[in-house]
Design a protein around this motif. Structure first.
Motif, PDB file in Angstrom:
ATOM      1  N   ASP A 151       0.830  -1.247   0.079  1.00 35.79           N
ATOM      2  CA  ASP A 151       0.280   0.149   0.044  1.00 35.79           C
ATOM      3  C   ASP A 151       0.855   1.199  -0.093  1.00 35.79           C
ATOM      4  O   ASP A 151       1.945   1.069   0.557  1.00 35.79           O
ATOM      5  CB  ASP A 151      -1.038   0.068   1.291  1.00 35.79           C
ATOM      6  N   THR A 154      -2.661   5.126   0.661  1.00 37.58           N
ATOM      7  CA  THR A 154      -4.112   5.444   0.049  1.00 37.58           C
ATOM      8  C   THR A 154      -4.488   4.583  -0.839  1.00 37.58           C
ATOM      9  O   THR A 154      -5.768   4.360  -0.781  1.00 37.58           O
ATOM     10  CB  THR A 154      -4.146   6.745  -0.683  1.00 37.58           C
ATOM     11  N   PRO A 172      -8.538   2.203   0.112  1.00 35.15           N
ATOM     12  CA  PRO A 172      -9.100   2.469   1.272  1.00 35.15           C
ATOM     13  C   PRO A 172      -9.124   4.014   1.753  1.00 35.15           C
ATOM     14  O   PRO A 172      -9.601   4.486   2.648  1.00 35.15           O
ATOM     15  CB  PRO A 172      -8.429   1.730   2.100  1.00 35.15           C
ATOM     16  N   VAL A 176      -2.903   0.490   5.537  1.00 38.07           N
ATOM     17  CA  VAL A 176      -3.522  -0.604   5.817  1.00 38.07           C
ATOM     18  C   VAL A 176      -2.478  -1.822   6.190  1.00 38.07           C
ATOM     19  O   VAL A 176      -1.149  -1.532   6.094  1.00 38.07           O
ATOM     20  CB  VAL A 176      -4.566  -1.250   4.810  1.00 38.07           C
ATOM     21  N   ASP A 188      -6.587  -4.856   6.125  1.00 32.57           N
ATOM     22  CA  ASP A 188      -7.193  -4.337   7.119  1.00 32.57           C
ATOM     23  C   ASP A 188      -6.748  -2.821   7.525  1.00 32.57           C
ATOM     24  O   ASP A 188      -5.801  -2.657   7.553  1.00 32.57           O
ATOM     25  CB  ASP A 188      -6.539  -5.269   8.548  1.00 32.57           C
ATOM     26  N   ASN A 189      -7.891  -2.071   7.632  1.00 32.43           N
ATOM     27  CA  ASN A 189      -7.507  -0.717   7.712  1.00 32.43           C
ATOM     28  C   ASN A 189      -7.360  -0.217   9.302  1.00 32.43           C
ATOM     29  O   ASN A 189      -7.564   1.144   9.404  1.00 32.43           O
ATOM     30  CB  ASN A 189      -8.757   0.182   7.031  1.00 32.43           C
ATOM     31  N   GLY A 192      -4.625   2.566   9.701  1.00 35.53           N
ATOM     32  CA  GLY A 192      -4.972   3.688   8.997  1.00 35.53           C
ATOM     33  C   GLY A 192      -5.853   4.613   9.973  1.00 35.53           C
ATOM     34  O   GLY A 192      -5.773   5.765  10.208  1.00 35.53           O
ATOM     35  N   ARG A 204     -14.110  -0.021  10.947  1.00 37.74           N
ATOM     36  CA  ARG A 204     -13.270  -1.038  10.752  1.00 37.74           C
ATOM     37  C   ARG A 204     -13.570  -1.839   9.669  1.00 37.74           C
ATOM     38  O   ARG A 204     -14.742  -2.020   9.759  1.00 37.74           O
ATOM     39  CB  ARG A 204     -12.765  -1.774  11.868  1.00 37.74           C
TER      40      ARG A 204
END
Length: 270
Positions: A151, A154, A172, A176, A188-189, A192, A204
């Protein structure tokens, strides 16, 4: 490996590889991996009969990151296989796949913690060669036979390892964490939402991408106020842990229904 469990133990500044019997009754030292110059963390990965390990820097000091390996069989000394150029910080993350060990070498531009960045390298376990895969990579990554997944704060991107072609899989909008089980990529965010000025109503979300089709096949939500982190996936089950509380609880989520379009349900275990 070979009927035993292996673990890394720190004893003062010494970092030791331990062999443990499956029932836990027998423990013995395979050998000392290295001795750290000062405090700090250790990153390691076990792959094809070896452990590969790096002592990471302690704080904002100039640090020369070194990659060691040790055969999991008894009686062999550890081997220093690569020394990186000195940097400030010197954090590293390791992954292994196929004939390579991948090292994300992260650092700062100065002692005021400015200019955080990293470079992705890979070490050929048969050739002994170290090569630069990508510059300016800041976050965690995942791998499979054909692609590198990462990632850029963004977007989540799939990079073809042979051609260098890149495809945006998801946007997202925040950094992440990534996990890959060989078929599915889990995004999985959590990180962030905790380090950025995300909206209070942000939720989430763990998005699931089929890496054979590069399409989203499902997602699992978790309420924002519950501090929770995805820590593993195996046999079609996600494992998560509650953070920053004493005796944090563990949860599982069966992915069979999620991939069929149903909402994921977390169940407390232990």
């Amino acid at each position: 490996y070979d009927g035993n469990l292996y673990a890394i133990s720190t004893r003062g500044l010494q970092v030791v590889l331990m062999r443990i019997s499956p029932d836990g009754t027998t423990k013995d030292d395979v050998g000392t991996l290295f001795t750290m110059a000062n405090g700090g963390s250790v990153m390691a990965v076990f792959h094809r009969g070896y452990v590969y390990a790096i002592p990471c820097g302690d704080g904002l000091v100039r640090h020369q990151t070194k990659l060691y390996r040790m055969n999991l069989s008894a009686g062999e000394e550890s081997e220093l296989i690569h020394t990186f150029d000195p940097v400030i910080g010197g954090e590293a993350f390791l992954r292994a796949y196929g004939n390579y060990v991948y090292i994300l070498h992260q650092h700062y531009a100065d002692r005021d913690a400015n200019g955080y960045n990293g470079d992705l390298w890979r070490y050929g376990i048969h050739t002994g060669e170290m090569e630069l895969v990508m510059e300016n990579m800041r976050r965690m990554f995942a791998l499979d036979e054909t692609h590198l997944y990462y990632d850029n704060d963004t977007q989540v991107i799939a990079r073809n390892m042979e051609t260098g072609e890149e495809t945006v899989l998801l946007e997202p909008g925040v950094p992440v964490c990534l996990l890959h089980d060989g078929r599915y990529l889990y995004i999985d965010n959590h990180m962030g939402l905790n380090i950025t000025d995300a909206p209070e109503d942000a939720r989430r979300s763990i998005s699931i991408i089929d890496t054979e089709t590069m399409e989203i096949v499902g997602s699992v939500d978790w309420e924002r106020h519950t501090q929770f982190r995805l820590i593993g996936v195996a046999d079609g089950v996600l494992l998560g842990k509650q953070l920053w509380v004493e005796d944090g609880k563990y949860y599982t989520c069966d992915l069979g229904s999620v991939r069929s379009g149903s909402e994921g349900v977390w169940e407390e275990i232990g």
